[in-house]
Design a protein around this motif. Sequence first.
Motif, PDB file in Angstrom:
ATOM      1  N   PHE A 212     -39.204  23.385  24.782  1.00 53.97           N
ATOM      2  CA  PHE A 212     -40.068  22.214  24.930  1.00 53.97           C
ATOM      3  C   PHE A 212     -40.087  21.385  23.649  1.00 53.97           C
ATOM      4  N   ARG A 213     -40.139  22.035  22.511  1.00 53.38           N
ATOM      5  CA  ARG A 213     -40.197  21.301  21.242  1.00 53.38           C
ATOM      6  C   ARG A 213     -38.937  20.473  21.016  1.00 53.38           C
ATOM      7  N   GLY A 214     -37.794  20.985  21.470  1.00 56.45           N
ATOM      8  CA  GLY A 214     -36.562  20.223  21.299  1.00 56.45           C
ATOM      9  C   GLY A 214     -36.592  18.906  22.044  1.00 56.45           C
ATOM     10  N   ALA A 215     -37.289  18.843  23.177  1.00 55.91           N
ATOM     11  CA  ALA A 215     -37.393  17.594  23.929  1.00 55.91           C
ATOM     12  C   ALA A 215     -38.385  16.635  23.305  1.00 55.91           C
ATOM     13  N   LEU A 216     -39.297  17.153  22.490  1.00 53.67           N
ATOM     14  CA  LEU A 216     -40.324  16.309  21.876  1.00 53.67           C
ATOM     15  C   LEU A 216     -39.925  15.791  20.510  1.00 53.67           C
TER      16      LEU A 216
ATOM     17  N   GLY B  10     -41.813  12.576  33.900  1.00 52.67           N
ATOM     18  CA  GLY B  10     -40.623  11.847  34.304  1.00 52.67           C
ATOM     19  C   GLY B  10     -39.685  11.594  33.136  1.00 52.67           C
ATOM     20  N   LEU B  11     -40.260  11.189  32.000  1.00 51.81           N
ATOM     21  CA  LEU B  11     -39.439  11.014  30.805  1.00 51.81           C
ATOM     22  C   LEU B  11     -38.843  12.342  30.341  1.00 51.81           C
TER      23      LEU B  11
ATOM     24  N   LEU C 299     -47.209  13.841  24.931  1.00 49.88           N
ATOM     25  CA  LEU C 299     -47.037  12.922  26.050  1.00 49.88           C
ATOM     26  C   LEU C 299     -45.974  11.866  25.772  1.00 49.88           C
ATOM     27  N   LEU C 300     -45.920  11.373  24.544  1.00 51.53           N
ATOM     28  CA  LEU C 300     -45.010  10.273  24.218  1.00 51.53           C
ATOM     29  C   LEU C 300     -43.706  10.736  23.591  1.00 51.53           C
ATOM     30  N   GLY C 301     -43.622  12.001  23.228  1.00 46.38           N
ATOM     31  CA  GLY C 301     -42.404  12.492  22.589  1.00 46.38           C
ATOM     32  C   GLY C 301     -41.155  12.328  23.432  1.00 46.38           C
ATOM     33  N   PRO C 302     -41.219  12.547  24.761  1.00 49.57           N
ATOM     34  CA  PRO C 302     -39.992  12.421  25.567  1.00 49.57           C
ATOM     35  C   PRO C 302     -39.422  11.010  25.656  1.00 49.57           C
TER      36      PRO C 302
END
Length: 837
Positions: free
Chosen positions: A401-405, A535-536, A383-386
């Motif tokens: 997805f992992r790259g964005a986190l 959103g982030l 949730l907070l990774g982005p």
Amino acid sequence: MEHVPPPAEELALLDRELAQLDARRAHLLTRRAWLVSALQPQAPQAPNAPRWHTPPVGHGWAPGQPWSAAPRSAKPSGPPRSAQNVLLTLGGLLLTVAAIAFTLVSWGSMGIGGRSAVLALVTLAALAAPVVLLRRKLAATAEALAALALVLTLLDVYAVHAVAAPNADGLTFTAVASAVLAALWAAYGLALGKLHLPLPAAVFFVQWPLLLGAWAAGAPAIVVGWALLVTAVVNGAIALWGKGLGVRVTAGIGLAVMGSAALLTGLGESLTADGPLGAVLPGTLLLTAAVAALAGAWRAPNGYAQVGGVVAGLAAVAAVGGVLRAAVPGTWHVPVYLLCGLALLSVVRAPLPRSAGRGVLAAAGAVVAGALLWAVPPVAAVLLGPVELVAEVWAGAPDGFRGALGESMRWSESAAAPVVLAVVAGLLGAAYRWWPSLVRVAAPLVTPGAAARGAAGAGALALGWGTLLLAAATLGVPYPVAVALETVLVAGLLLVAVRGAEASAAGPEGAAGGDRSAVAVTALVAAVGGAVSVGLLSLAAEAATYAVFGALVVLFAGAALRTRAVVEQAVFAVAAVVWGTVLTGCAARSLELAPHEAAPLLLVVPAVTVLLGARLRLHPVALPVELAGALGALVAVGLAVPDAPFLALVLALCGVLAAGAAVRPERRPAAGYVAAVLFVAATWVRLAASEVSAPEAYTLPVTVPALVVGVLRRRKDPEASSWTAYGPGLAATLLPSLAVAWTDPDWVRPLLLGVAALVITLLGAKYRLQALLLLGGAVLALVTLHELAPYVVQVAGALPRWLPPALAGLLLLAVGATYEQRLRDARKLKDLLGRMR
């Protein structure tokens, strides 16, 4: 006929009655004081002294009635027991100190025979003396000598080791000596049942033989664990069937210490086992501890039985889970223990006592809670990774997805976390769905209510949402799939929140309304949190940003229109306004506008909220929506601060919006003042941006007609406030002129402004107009301060350094001495201003 005496005779009669009552009261008070003093502990009275006792409760006492004498046994027989105990304790301590000094200091001056004879005789005398003292009913003295005998037996053990067996191993000798002393003091305590010390001492000595023996033999840790477990079982038996509070308390402490040590030893060996076979022996130890704890819980009182059930459940999970854990990879250790903990739920069908069964259920809950504590942090990382994407907006879609986190999480080590969340969520969901059947099954142990059902439903919803998010991150789905998944989850949560809010507002139908409310609130919180997270996440790509925030605006606005619950509707509407504000900011970025150039565009959403507020009017949601729009306007003002012309434009536009809101009667007072302040501020900023040195040329044309309008308003409505009539017009000229006067080195403007402020102040005082008095007085004071400041600085520089603090101190003393008068003056001034219009 009733005889009525003359007034003089009746007055004399009343005086006599009152005198008798006073005498009676004085007698009773004297008697009471004597009784209070007689009840205090006193020394024995003389043989001929009278002995009295208090009359029985519930019997009256009439004048002349004799007091009965108390029996001779009611007389105190000696000093209080507290003093006696102190004397006996001091005597025992002195004898103990003497015995220790004799053993350690005077031991070497005697031969082996003398040493043995002295210690043996003294110990036998100390052991025999309580027998004689108990026959004479001197229990306290016997107890003190028993304590002395206990110390002497310890000295005997030390003497035997030092003289008879100096080469013996210390641990082995101590283990044997502990067993001998335990047997000796157990027999002694059972023989002299009236002594309180021997049996607890025997229980204390029981703790050490097996532990020290295993330690002395160099046994492995598992053998030490068995020694600890056997000792704990012995303590448990003594705590259950022992006689006397001291015996049970000592055994209970030993049970807690030795049992905890045994469990920790078995758990450590189980966690460090190389394979399933290596975990069998520790598992056997833990399983035996579980059986022993459950057997003790079967017979223990309620509170202790529940603790025993908890210990039994945790030990069983550690035993079975340790063997299974050694057979699976490290990532799946927690799910193994979770499954073992869930197996404890079958205790609802076991014929266990209620308290013990509750303890086992509590152990199952503790295991589940521990597994969730392990599995929840990865969800927080998803949730907070982005948040990291805020620094690189629209830098390009990441690789999965992992790259964005980010790469801070080791996703391979969290592969089992979604399984843990899914299992617990499934169980909670099943419990919520089939709640009546669950209540029937669990009735022998627990009777959960509607609040528990609501908690189960809320937990199932939250954990299911976290399961899907974490599974997507663990599997490394592509970035578009992750964005679409999170958006769909937000839509689903909003649907649940809306339906739950409607069901709660409509009232309970079949199920309690409280459980629906809990599920609805959880869905609402999760929807808002998921919207922020997605959103982030969408900030990585421009197209994703527009798609996500557009969808969020539509979803939350639709949810606000769909529900009838006021709180939920307000939250949905405010969230829609926030997402719309973000969307307009993204549009400004796409147009490559500078921050100050984007500020007017951000006012689109506040304008929409003003129009929406006019449509909603007195609806409870109107105010939150307008406040959210005002927050967006405040952001626009902040963006425009670096550029003065744009700031003036934004302030003027905000003033227009505030004036539009002030058209409505319910918003007129607050919005009207805000609009006036914004317009004036826009004017000042525009004048400052144009480098105008004479603002009066622009402000006086506004002030004069504004004052004329104010005069007409006051004639039409004499009760109208002077602030409404004259405040805006006066402030339009006085405040900009004051700002320029403070930076004007010439004397003309301050003089003219001061004269104008003086005239306005006098007019306000004469006609009792608050706005004129306060505005004129404040401006006059500030102009005077500006003109006198250089001279004040010169005088302050010429004064000694100590004088200003001294004058300040004198001022404070004067104010403090007349504080009440100053307070009254301040109140009078406040009342005077309050009476002005």
